[in-house]
Design a protein around this motif. Structure first.
Motif, PDB file in Angstrom:
ATOM      1  N   GLY A 118      47.505  41.565  39.557  1.00  0.00           N
ATOM      2  CA  GLY A 118      47.528  42.406  38.195  1.00  0.00           C
ATOM      3  C   GLY A 118      48.843  42.039  37.181  1.00  0.00           C
ATOM      4  O   GLY A 118      48.429  42.050  35.887  1.00  0.00           O
ATOM      5  N   THR A 119      49.693  41.588  37.633  1.00  0.00           N
ATOM      6  CA  THR A 119      51.001  41.193  36.910  1.00  0.00           C
ATOM      7  C   THR A 119      50.630  39.965  36.264  1.00  0.00           C
ATOM      8  O   THR A 119      50.995  39.851  34.897  1.00  0.00           O
ATOM      9  CB  THR A 119      52.114  41.165  37.772  1.00  0.00           C
ATOM     10  OG1 THR A 119      52.518  42.045  38.493  1.00  0.00           O
ATOM     11  CG2 THR A 119      53.472  40.640  36.921  1.00  0.00           C
ATOM     12  N   LEU A 140      47.901  40.804  33.620  1.00  0.00           N
ATOM     13  CA  LEU A 140      48.389  41.763  32.381  1.00  0.00           C
ATOM     14  C   LEU A 140      49.132  40.743  31.466  1.00  0.00           C
ATOM     15  O   LEU A 140      49.230  41.135  30.287  1.00  0.00           O
ATOM     16  CB  LEU A 140      49.276  42.775  32.889  1.00  0.00           C
ATOM     17  CG  LEU A 140      50.103  43.932  31.686  1.00  0.00           C
ATOM     18  CD1 LEU A 140      48.972  44.410  30.896  1.00  0.00           C
ATOM     19  CD2 LEU A 140      50.748  44.540  32.553  1.00  0.00           C
ATOM     20  N   SER A 163      46.850  38.608  29.230  1.00  0.00           N
ATOM     21  CA  SER A 163      46.199  39.431  28.333  1.00  0.00           C
ATOM     22  C   SER A 163      47.025  39.728  27.112  1.00  0.00           C
ATOM     23  O   SER A 163      46.619  39.730  26.016  1.00  0.00           O
ATOM     24  CB  SER A 163      45.484  40.697  28.954  1.00  0.00           C
ATOM     25  OG  SER A 163      46.602  41.489  29.505  1.00  0.00           O
ATOM     26  N   ALA A 212      42.038  40.799  29.793  1.00  0.00           N
ATOM     27  CA  ALA A 212      42.228  42.238  30.104  1.00  0.00           C
ATOM     28  C   ALA A 212      41.040  43.030  30.846  1.00  0.00           C
ATOM     29  O   ALA A 212      41.265  43.753  31.373  1.00  0.00           O
ATOM     30  CB  ALA A 212      42.011  42.949  28.567  1.00  0.00           C
ATOM     31  N   PHE A 264      41.751  41.877  34.475  1.00  0.00           N
ATOM     32  CA  PHE A 264      43.024  42.848  34.823  1.00  0.00           C
ATOM     33  C   PHE A 264      42.490  44.276  35.243  1.00  0.00           C
ATOM     34  O   PHE A 264      42.699  44.574  36.447  1.00  0.00           O
ATOM     35  CB  PHE A 264      43.955  42.961  33.661  1.00  0.00           C
ATOM     36  CG  PHE A 264      44.986  44.257  33.822  1.00  0.00           C
ATOM     37  CD1 PHE A 264      46.052  44.065  34.881  1.00  0.00           C
ATOM     38  CD2 PHE A 264      44.976  45.140  32.915  1.00  0.00           C
ATOM     39  CE1 PHE A 264      46.968  44.757  35.088  1.00  0.00           C
ATOM     40  CE2 PHE A 264      45.679  46.384  33.290  1.00  0.00           C
ATOM     41  CZ  PHE A 264      46.977  46.045  34.264  1.00  0.00           C
ATOM     42  N   TRP A 265      41.443  44.693  34.446  1.00  0.00           N
ATOM     43  CA  TRP A 265      41.134  46.247  34.618  1.00  0.00           C
ATOM     44  C   TRP A 265      40.235  46.114  36.092  1.00  0.00           C
ATOM     45  O   TRP A 265      40.353  47.175  36.883  1.00  0.00           O
ATOM     46  CB  TRP A 265      40.093  46.736  33.614  1.00  0.00           C
ATOM     47  CG  TRP A 265      39.922  48.133  33.606  1.00  0.00           C
ATOM     48  CD1 TRP A 265      38.849  48.680  33.706  1.00  0.00           C
ATOM     49  CD2 TRP A 265      41.056  49.145  33.678  1.00  0.00           C
ATOM     50  NE1 TRP A 265      38.814  50.131  33.921  1.00  0.00           N
ATOM     51  CE2 TRP A 265      40.299  50.346  33.613  1.00  0.00           C
ATOM     52  CE3 TRP A 265      42.461  49.241  33.470  1.00  0.00           C
ATOM     53  CZ2 TRP A 265      40.771  51.650  33.794  1.00  0.00           C
ATOM     54  CZ3 TRP A 265      42.960  50.402  33.421  1.00  0.00           C
ATOM     55  CH2 TRP A 265      42.122  51.868  33.476  1.00  0.00           C
ATOM     56  N   GLU A 269      42.429  45.780  39.097  1.00  0.00           N
ATOM     57  CA  GLU A 269      43.274  47.119  39.474  1.00  0.00           C
ATOM     58  C   GLU A 269      41.971  48.092  39.656  1.00  0.00           C
ATOM     59  O   GLU A 269      42.569  48.792  40.676  1.00  0.00           O
ATOM     60  CB  GLU A 269      43.860  47.421  37.862  1.00  0.00           C
ATOM     61  CG  GLU A 269      45.032  46.815  37.331  1.00  0.00           C
ATOM     62  CD  GLU A 269      46.132  46.133  38.466  1.00  0.00           C
ATOM     63  OE1 GLU A 269      47.140  47.146  38.104  1.00  0.00           O
ATOM     64  OE2 GLU A 269      45.879  45.477  39.061  1.00  0.00           O
ATOM     65  N   THR A 302      55.264  50.167  28.114  1.00  0.00           N
ATOM     66  CA  THR A 302      54.512  49.032  27.986  1.00  0.00           C
ATOM     67  C   THR A 302      53.535  49.253  26.518  1.00  0.00           C
ATOM     68  O   THR A 302      53.259  48.373  25.582  1.00  0.00           O
ATOM     69  CB  THR A 302      53.726  48.528  28.908  1.00  0.00           C
ATOM     70  OG1 THR A 302      54.485  48.114  30.069  1.00  0.00           O
ATOM     71  CG2 THR A 302      52.872  47.615  28.599  1.00  0.00           C
TER      72      THR A 302
END
Length: 475
Positions: free
Chosen positions: A216-217, A220, A223, A254, A257-258, A261, A419
Motif C-alpha cells: 500500500g505504501t 500510494l 500514484s 491509484a 492501491f485501492w 487496501e 495527506t
C-alpha cells in the motif's frame, strides 16, 4: 489463590494521559513548522534563482520536492507513530526537520537545495501526523474541541504567516544570509521545540499496532508522485513525453492501491488507508470539502506572491505584509468559530465560503482598478474579508474529519486527513500556479491574475455548494 491470580491478570486499563497546556503548545509548534516551510519559500524564489543560478524548472522542484515527499509519506508517518509511539516519532521528526533545514540553508547549489527540501518534507511527514493523533488520544469533549480549533487556527495562520515571515527575513538579511534565513530560522525553533517536547509531551500509541503495509505504501507513493511531479514540472519542461506517461500511470496506480487496501481490509488486516475508515460520514464529507479549500488556498498564496513581486514590483516584505490582514482576521474567526458552531452547527462553513468569495472578489476588483499600484491599503478590504471566511471553514473541517475516528485509529485517521490536505496544497500550486504562469506571457500579469482569481471563485463556489450537505451537528 484464585482471587490473587485474578488481581494479577485483570488489571484496570490505565486512563490515557492528559494533554497539558505546555504539551498542546509543543504539538501546535510542530504543526506550524511544516506548513510555514511550505509557504515561506514562495517569497524566497527570486533570491534563490539569483544566488544559485537556478532555472525556473529548478525553482519549481524546490517547491515540489518538499510538497511531494511530504504528501507521499504522511500516512506512513501516522502508522509508524501508532507502532513505535507518537512522542518518539514526533521527537525524531522534529530533530530531522532541524537538520534538513540547516542543510537547505547551507546548500551550495540548486540540486543540493532540492535534495534538502525532499529530505525536509520526509521529516515533516514523520512529525506532523503525531500532532493530531496525540490530540485525539489525549483529549475528549470540550477539551478536544478547543484543541482542534487551536490546531485549525495554527494551520491557517502558519500558511499565511509563512510568506509574511519570509519577506521580513529576506529584507532583514541577517548576517548577510539573504534567502538562506528562511531555512536557518528553523534551527533555533526546533531546538526549543525538542526541549519542550522532551519535558511535556506524553507518550501514546495504538493499543493494537499493525505492521507497515508495504504494498500500500509503495502504490500510494507511485500514484501521488506520478500525479504531482508532472503537473508541477510539466509547464517549465515543455510538457515532454514523460509527463504524459506519468499522468497516465497515476490513475492506474491509484486503482491498484485501492484494490490492495480493500483486499487487506476484507482479510482482517490493517491496510495503510483502511477503506472502512471512509464509512464514517463526517470523515468522507469533510475530506471532500478539504480538497477544493486547500487547492484554492495554496494556489492563491503562490500566485499572489509571484504577481506582487514580479508584476507589481513589490519587495518581498511588502508583498508579504499585504497578507497581514488575512492572518489577523483568520485568527479572529478561528477564535469565535467554536461558539458559532455551538449555535449554528455546520452552517458556519457555507457562511465562511460566502465571505471568502466576497473577499476574493474585492481583491479582483482592486487588481482590475489599481494594477500595478497594489499594496497593503489597496488589498486590505479583500484580504481581511477573505481571511475571516477562511477562518470559519478550516478549523471546522479539521474537527469534522476526525470527529468519529476512534483513538486507536488516531494515527491512521490523522495521516489520511493531512495527506489529503497536503496533496491538495501541492495540487493547488501545480494547477492554479501553472494556469497563471502560462497565461502571464501572453495576456500580461494583470489579466493572468484576474483569470486565476476567477478560477478560485469557482472553487470557492463548489466548496459552498458541497458544504450545504454537511450534517447539522457533529461531536
Amino acid at each position: 489463590m484464585t482471587e490473587t491470580l485474578m488481581s494479577r491478570t485483570a488489571r484496570p486499563v490505565p486512563a490515557p494521559p492528559a494533554l497539558t497546556g505546555p504539551a498542546l503548545f509543543t504539538v501546535l509548534l510542530g504543526a506550524a513548522l511544516p506548513l510555514i516551510d511550505f509557504f515561506i519559500v514562495n517569497v524566497a524564489l527570486p533570491g534563490i534563482a539569483a544566488g544559485l543560478s537556478a532555472s525556473e524548472a529548478m525553482l519549481e522542484l524546490v517547491v515540489a520536492g518538499y510538497g511531494v515527499s511530504y504528501a507521499v509519506l504522511l500516512v506512513l508517518g501516522g502508522r509508524l507513530g501508532d507502532l513505535f509511539g507518537r512522542r518518539r516519532l514526533f521527537l525524531a521528526g522534529m530533530a530531522a526537520f532541524g537538520l534538513t533545514s540547516l542543510a537547505c540553508g547551507l546548500a551550495p547549489d540548486a540540486w543540493s537545495l532540492v535534495a534538502g527540501r525532499v529530505a525536509q518534507g520526509a521529516s515533516a511527514a514523520a512529525m506532523l501526523p503525531q500532532v493530531l493523533a496525540t490530540i485525539q488520544a489525549t483529549t475528549s469533549g470540550p477539551g478536544r474541541a478547543r484543541a482542534m480549533s487551536l490546531y485549525g487556527a495554527t494551520a491557517g495562520l502558519a500558511m499565511v504567516a509563512g510568506q509574511i515571515l519570509g519577506g521580513v527575513l529576506i529584507a532583514a538579511d541577517l548576517a548577510g544570509t539573504g534567502w538562506r534565513a528562511v531555512f536557518l530560522v528553523n534551527v533555533p525553533v526546533v531546538l526549543a521545540g525538542l526541549v519542550l517536547a522532551a519535558r511535556a509531551l506524553p507518550e501514546t500509541r495504538s493499543p493494537r499496532p499493525e505492521p507497515v503495509d508495504v504494498p500500500g505504501t509503495v502504490l500510494l507513493a507511485v500514484s501521488l508522485i506520478t500525479l504531482l511531479v508532472p503537473l508541477t514540472e510539466g509547464r517549465a519542461a515543455g510538457w515532454p513525453l514523460w509527463t504524459w506517461v506519468s499522468l497516465a500511470v497515476s490513475p492506474v496506480a491509484a486503482a491498484g492501491f485501492w484494490a490492495v487496501e480493500r483486499r487487506a481490509d476484507r482479510r482482517g488486516r490493517t491496510p495503510l488507508v483502511p477503506p472502512s475508515l471512509f464509512a464514517l460520514v463526517s470523515l468522507r464529507r469533510g475530506l471532500l470539502l478539504l480538497v477544493p479549500f486547500s487547492i484554492n488556498f495554496s494556489g492563491f498564496m503562490f500566485v499572489v506572491a509571484v504577481a506582487l513581486q514580479q508584476g507589481a514590483l513589490l519587495s518581498p516584505v511588502a508583498a508579504g505584509l499585504t497578507l497581514a490582514p488575512m492572518a489577523v482576521t483568520y485568527f479572529a474567526a478561528s477564535m469565535v468559530g467554536p461558539r458559532l458552531i455551538v449555535r449554528y452547527g455546520s452552517r458556519v462553513v457555507p457562511a465562511g465560503a460566502v465571505l471568502q468569495a466576497a473577499g476574493v472578489a474585492l481583491m479582483a476588483l482592486a487588481v482590475w482598478r489599481s494594477w500595478p499600484h497594489l499594496g497593503f491599503l489597496v488589498l486590505l478590504p479583500g484580504a481581511a474579508v477573505a481571511g475571516f471566511g477562511q477562518g470559519l471553514q478550516l478549523p471546522v473541517l479539521f474537527r469534522m474529519v476526525l470527529s468519529e475516528v476512534e483513538p486507536a485509529r488516531a494515527g491512521v485517521g490523522s495521516g489520511v486527513m493531512v495527506t489529503v490536505q497536503q496533496s491538495a496544497l501541492a495540487l493547488g500550486v501545480a494547477t492554479l500556479g501553472t494556469l497563471f504562469l502560462s497565461l502571464a506571457p501572453g495576456t500580461g500579469m494583470r489579466d493572468a491574475l484576474l483569470t486565476t482569481l476567477l478560477a478560485q471563485l469557482a472553487l470557492i463556489t463548489a466548496t459552498a455548494l458541497l458544504s450545504l450537505r454537511l450534517p447539522r451537528t457533529f461531536d
